[in-house]
Design a protein around this motif. Structure first.
Motif, short mmCIF file in Angstrom:
data_model
loop_
_atom_site.label_atom_id
_atom_site.label_comp_id
_atom_site.label_asym_id
_atom_site.label_seq_id
_atom_site.Cartn_x
_atom_site.Cartn_y
_atom_site.Cartn_z
N ARG A 19 -2.59 24.11 72.37
CA ARG A 19 -3.05 23.22 73.44
C ARG A 19 -3.85 22.05 72.86
NH1 ARG A 19 -0.15 22.98 75.68
NH2 ARG A 19 -1.13 21.74 77.27
N PHE A 20 -4.68 22.33 71.86
CA PHE A 20 -5.50 21.27 71.26
C PHE A 20 -4.62 20.16 70.67
CE2 PHE A 20 -7.23 19.50 67.26
CZ PHE A 20 -8.29 18.77 67.78
N TRP A 21 -3.61 20.55 69.90
CA TRP A 21 -2.76 19.53 69.26
C TRP A 21 -2.00 18.74 70.31
CZ3 TRP A 21 -4.31 18.34 64.76
CH2 TRP A 21 -4.85 19.32 63.92
N ASP A 22 -1.54 19.41 71.35
CA ASP A 22 -0.80 18.74 72.42
C ASP A 22 -1.69 17.70 73.10
OD1 ASP A 22 0.93 18.03 74.40
OD2 ASP A 22 0.85 19.90 75.50
N LEU A 23 -2.91 18.12 73.48
CA LEU A 23 -3.81 17.21 74.18
C LEU A 23 -4.29 16.08 73.27
CD1 LEU A 23 -5.98 19.75 76.24
CD2 LEU A 23 -3.98 18.48 76.99
N ALA A 24 -4.51 16.39 71.99
CA ALA A 24 -4.96 15.35 71.05
C ALA A 24 -3.89 14.27 70.90
CB ALA A 24 -5.28 15.97 69.69
N LEU A 25 -2.64 14.69 70.80
CA LEU A 25 -1.55 13.70 70.67
C LEU A 25 -1.46 12.82 71.92
CD1 LEU A 25 1.25 15.87 69.02
CD2 LEU A 25 0.23 13.81 68.05
N ARG A 26 -1.62 13.44 73.09
CA ARG A 26 -1.57 12.64 74.32
C ARG A 26 -2.71 11.64 74.37
NH1 ARG A 26 0.72 16.13 79.15
NH2 ARG A 26 1.91 17.68 77.99
N GLU A 27 -3.88 12.10 73.89
CA GLU A 27 -5.06 11.24 73.92
C GLU A 27 -4.86 10.03 73.00
OE1 GLU A 27 -8.98 13.33 74.83
OE2 GLU A 27 -9.21 12.71 72.76
N LEU A 303 -19.06 21.87 79.99
CA LEU A 303 -18.10 20.78 79.98
C LEU A 303 -17.96 20.23 81.39
CD1 LEU A 303 -16.29 19.87 77.65
CD2 LEU A 303 -14.55 21.46 78.45
N THR A 304 -17.90 18.92 81.50
CA THR A 304 -17.60 18.34 82.81
C THR A 304 -16.88 17.00 82.58
OG1 THR A 304 -18.59 17.42 84.80
CG2 THR A 304 -20.00 17.48 82.89
N PRO A 305 -15.77 16.71 83.22
CA PRO A 305 -15.05 17.60 84.13
C PRO A 305 -14.35 18.73 83.38
CG PRO A 305 -13.79 15.60 83.75
CD PRO A 305 -15.09 15.41 83.05
N LEU A 306 -14.02 19.81 84.09
CA LEU A 306 -13.48 21.00 83.44
C LEU A 306 -11.95 20.98 83.32
CD1 LEU A 306 -15.84 23.56 85.08
CD2 LEU A 306 -15.50 23.34 82.64
N TYR A 307 -11.30 20.15 84.10
CA TYR A 307 -9.84 20.12 84.02
C TYR A 307 -9.44 18.94 83.14
CZ TYR A 307 -11.77 17.57 87.88
OH TYR A 307 -12.60 16.79 88.63
N THR A 308 -8.24 19.00 82.62
CA THR A 308 -7.87 18.01 81.61
C THR A 308 -6.82 17.03 82.13
OG1 THR A 308 -6.31 19.67 80.89
CG2 THR A 308 -8.26 19.38 79.55
N LEU A 309 -6.84 15.86 81.54
CA LEU A 309 -5.74 14.91 81.65
C LEU A 309 -5.25 14.66 83.06
CD1 LEU A 309 -3.76 16.11 78.56
CD2 LEU A 309 -4.81 13.91 78.84
N ALA A 310 -6.20 14.50 83.97
CA ALA A 310 -5.84 14.12 85.33
C ALA A 310 -4.83 15.08 85.94
CB ALA A 310 -5.28 12.70 85.34
N ASP A 311 -4.91 16.36 85.60
CA ASP A 311 -4.03 17.35 86.21
C ASP A 311 -4.33 17.47 87.69
OD1 ASP A 311 -2.77 18.17 83.93
OD2 ASP A 311 -4.45 19.41 83.35
N VAL A 312 -5.62 17.35 87.99
CA VAL A 312 -6.06 17.53 89.36
C VAL A 312 -6.55 16.17 89.85
CG1 VAL A 312 -7.61 18.83 90.84
CG2 VAL A 312 -6.84 19.83 88.71
N ASN A 313 -6.01 15.73 90.97
CA ASN A 313 -6.45 14.45 91.52
C ASN A 313 -7.75 14.65 92.29
OD1 ASN A 313 -4.51 12.77 90.60
ND2 ASN A 313 -3.14 13.06 92.34
N VAL A 314 -8.85 14.62 91.58
CA VAL A 314 -10.16 14.75 92.22
C VAL A 314 -10.93 13.49 91.88
CG1 VAL A 314 -12.30 16.08 92.26
CG2 VAL A 314 -10.15 17.25 92.02
N SER A 386 -16.69 5.68 72.98
CA SER A 386 -16.28 4.74 74.03
C SER A 386 -14.91 5.08 74.64
CB SER A 386 -16.27 3.31 73.48
OG SER A 386 -15.57 3.29 72.26
N VAL A 387 -14.13 5.95 74.01
CA VAL A 387 -12.80 6.28 74.55
C VAL A 387 -12.91 7.51 75.47
CG1 VAL A 387 -10.46 7.00 73.95
CG2 VAL A 387 -11.66 5.35 72.50
N PRO A 388 -12.64 7.32 76.77
CA PRO A 388 -12.75 8.48 77.68
C PRO A 388 -11.53 9.38 77.56
CG PRO A 388 -12.02 6.54 78.89
CD PRO A 388 -12.22 6.09 77.47
N PRO A 389 -11.61 10.62 78.08
CA PRO A 389 -10.41 11.46 78.09
C PRO A 389 -9.36 10.84 79.02
CG PRO A 389 -12.38 12.70 78.77
CD PRO A 389 -12.75 11.27 78.74
N VAL A 390 -8.10 11.12 78.77
CA VAL A 390 -7.02 10.55 79.58
C VAL A 390 -7.22 10.98 81.03
CG1 VAL A 390 -4.53 10.52 79.95
CG2 VAL A 390 -5.44 10.65 77.64
#
Length: 475
Positions: A19-27, A303-314, A386-390
């Motif tokens: 999961r880490f490598w997948d999310l890092a590549l997307r970032e 950690l906040t927010p707890l969900y990643t990569l805009a999975d949840v539209n909140v 300065s770079v936020p999570p996706v």
């Protein structure tokens, strides 16, 4: 720029690593639109020219040819690693980065540590050296493993010892996933306590994470989605819902979502090493500032927010709310309440469009409600990338060296003693070469000493600092 190498051990370690490598590549893909190999990518990835065979030369400038993760994947059952090699990440690893066996460790720390440790020692050392040679300035090893199983706990801590022998100057950060009380592995208390002794002695920083906390967090996200609160929805094919794109999956197999949370923690922890920021925090600064006593190196993460990569539209959390969240029980990755325990030090790693003044204001606002040890009242360390999570405008990771980890260790000790008093399952361990009963007594004694160190800090809370008595010099 410095580089880090990730060593993922056992089923849990490899699933979280994946999961880490997948999310890092997307970032990186979201930031690096031109496909140029830059310093940010070089911290965790090599750029390899594969045209000249598998082991082509590294390319330091220009277009991305083939990215290879700076990683070593170890598991004594090949199932999870094979899954990774057949999945979308297969090109990020090559066969020279894998060490697998077929029979597994049978949920036995001694098999992982003593049997496979000896058997694969040379192979592991050789592959670690290879990974290190590809780095210009190796700063840190990240080990990801679980405490309850045999390979993660046994071989994971064996690798930790090897790293200390071979690379004593390089920091060792360990992400350890602790089993819950209802764990289906009957021997997990033995494995966890035997592993704890190694973590006490050989790690620089440990980020303990409890399965129970992850499970509760995932259930909360699930409830939030189902209740339609805040207009929240799950995006189709989102990571939170795994590949089926249906939130129901969470109920049946929460591991993907749970692993995402741990991967997200590692993304935020390493963001300063990977991206620019007005207040970059080096990984070695975390250890330097947050660990005043060598054995008390367990850092509680929230950690906040707890969900990643805009999975949840909140809608994004307001900045001030985000700081409050980081100190609330609901956002801790272990079942702990740092607010009502004693802080030795605290680090805040913020990502996104946030000003240093915002951080200072929130620290001043929260400070009166937090109990810091008397000799480190200003024990804050801050980082700003300065770079936020996706998919988010900002995020916050808080790392607290806090006595609130103590109940986790006490509960682990109690579960160990229940088995150990009856000598239950002990013969499975003692039949392994090099494993003696003294290993158990030393391990529980190491854990008891750790708990006692936390007790002493708690006892001195609020009072004057008790200095160790000095040597009396005869005149």
């Amino acid at each position: 720029m410095t580089q880090s190498v990730v060593v993922q051990v056992g089923q849990c370690g490899n699933q979280v690593g994946c999961r880490f490598w997948d999310l890092a590549l997307r970032e990186h893909a979201a930031v690096n639109k031109k496909g140029i190999y830059d310093e940010a990518l070089s911290s965790f990835f090599r750029n390899v020219d594969t045209r000249s065979g598998d082991n082509g030369p590294d390319i330091y400038k220009g277009k991305i040819c083939s990215l290879k993760a700076r990683a070593l994947l170890i598991d004594m059952e090949e199932g999870v690693v094979n899954e990774i090699l057949q999945g979308p990440l297969r090109d990020v690893f090559d066969s020279k980065q894998l060490i697998t066996d077929v029979s597994g460790s049978g949920n036995n720390w001694a098999v992982g540590h003593k049997v496979y440790g000896c058997q694969y020692r040379e192979n592991i050392v050789e592959k670690l050296r290879k990974a290190a040679e590809h780095c210009d300035c190796l700063q840190c090893f990240f080990i990801i493993h679980s405490m309850g199983g045999g390979t993660g706990s046994g071989l994971g801590t064996f690798v930790l010892n090897l790293l200390e022998e071979e690379f004593p100057e390089v920091y060792r950060f360990v992400t350890s996933v602790y089993p819950s009380g209802e764990d289906d592995v009957i021997t997990s208390p033995y494995n966890s306590v035997l592993a704890m002794k190694e973590l006490n002695e050989h790690a620089d920083c440990v980020l303990p994470i409890e399965n129970e906390s992850l499970f509760e967090i995932v259930n909360k996200i699930h409830q939030m989605i189902n209740s339609g609160k805040l207009g929240s929805t799950v995006k189709q094919n989102s990571l939170v819902t795994s590949s089926a794109g249906s939130a129901k999956i969470l109920q049946e197999k929460p591991f993907d979502a749970m692993n995402n949370i741990v991967a997200n923690l590692l993304l935020n922890l390493t963001s300063s090493a990977r991206f620019e920021g007005s207040l970059n925090m080096d990984l070695n600064e975390i250890s330097m500032n947050l660990v005043p006593f060598p054995r008390l190196h367990y850092l509680v993460s929230s950690l906040t927010p707890l969900y990643t990569l805009a999975d949840v539209n909140v809608p994004s959390r307001r900045l001030d709310q985000m700081f409050s969240d980081a100190f609330s029980r609901d956002h801790q990755l272990i079942q702990a309440d740092p607010k009502h325990s004693l802080y030795l030090a605290c680090a805040l790693l913020v990502r996104g469009n946030v000003q240093v003044s915002d951080m200072r204001r929130n620290i001043e606002r929260l400070k009166p409600s937090l109990h810091f040890v008397s000799w480190n009242q200003e024990g804050w360390k801050t980082g700003l990338c300065s770079v936020p999570p996706v998919g988010h405008s900002h995020s916050l990771l808080a790392l607290a060296n806090n006595t609130c980890v103590k109940p986790t260790f006490i509960e682990l000790k109690d579960r160990f003693m229940k088995l150990y008093k009856k000598k239950a399952h002990l013969h499975h361990y003692l039949q392994i070469d090099g494993m003696e009963q003294s290993c158990f007594s030393e391990a529980i004694s190491s854990l008891s000493d750790l708990i006692e160190e936390y007790n002493e800090l708690d006892a001195a809370r609020g009072g004057p600092r008790i200095d160790p008595s000095r040597l009396k010099i005869a005149v």
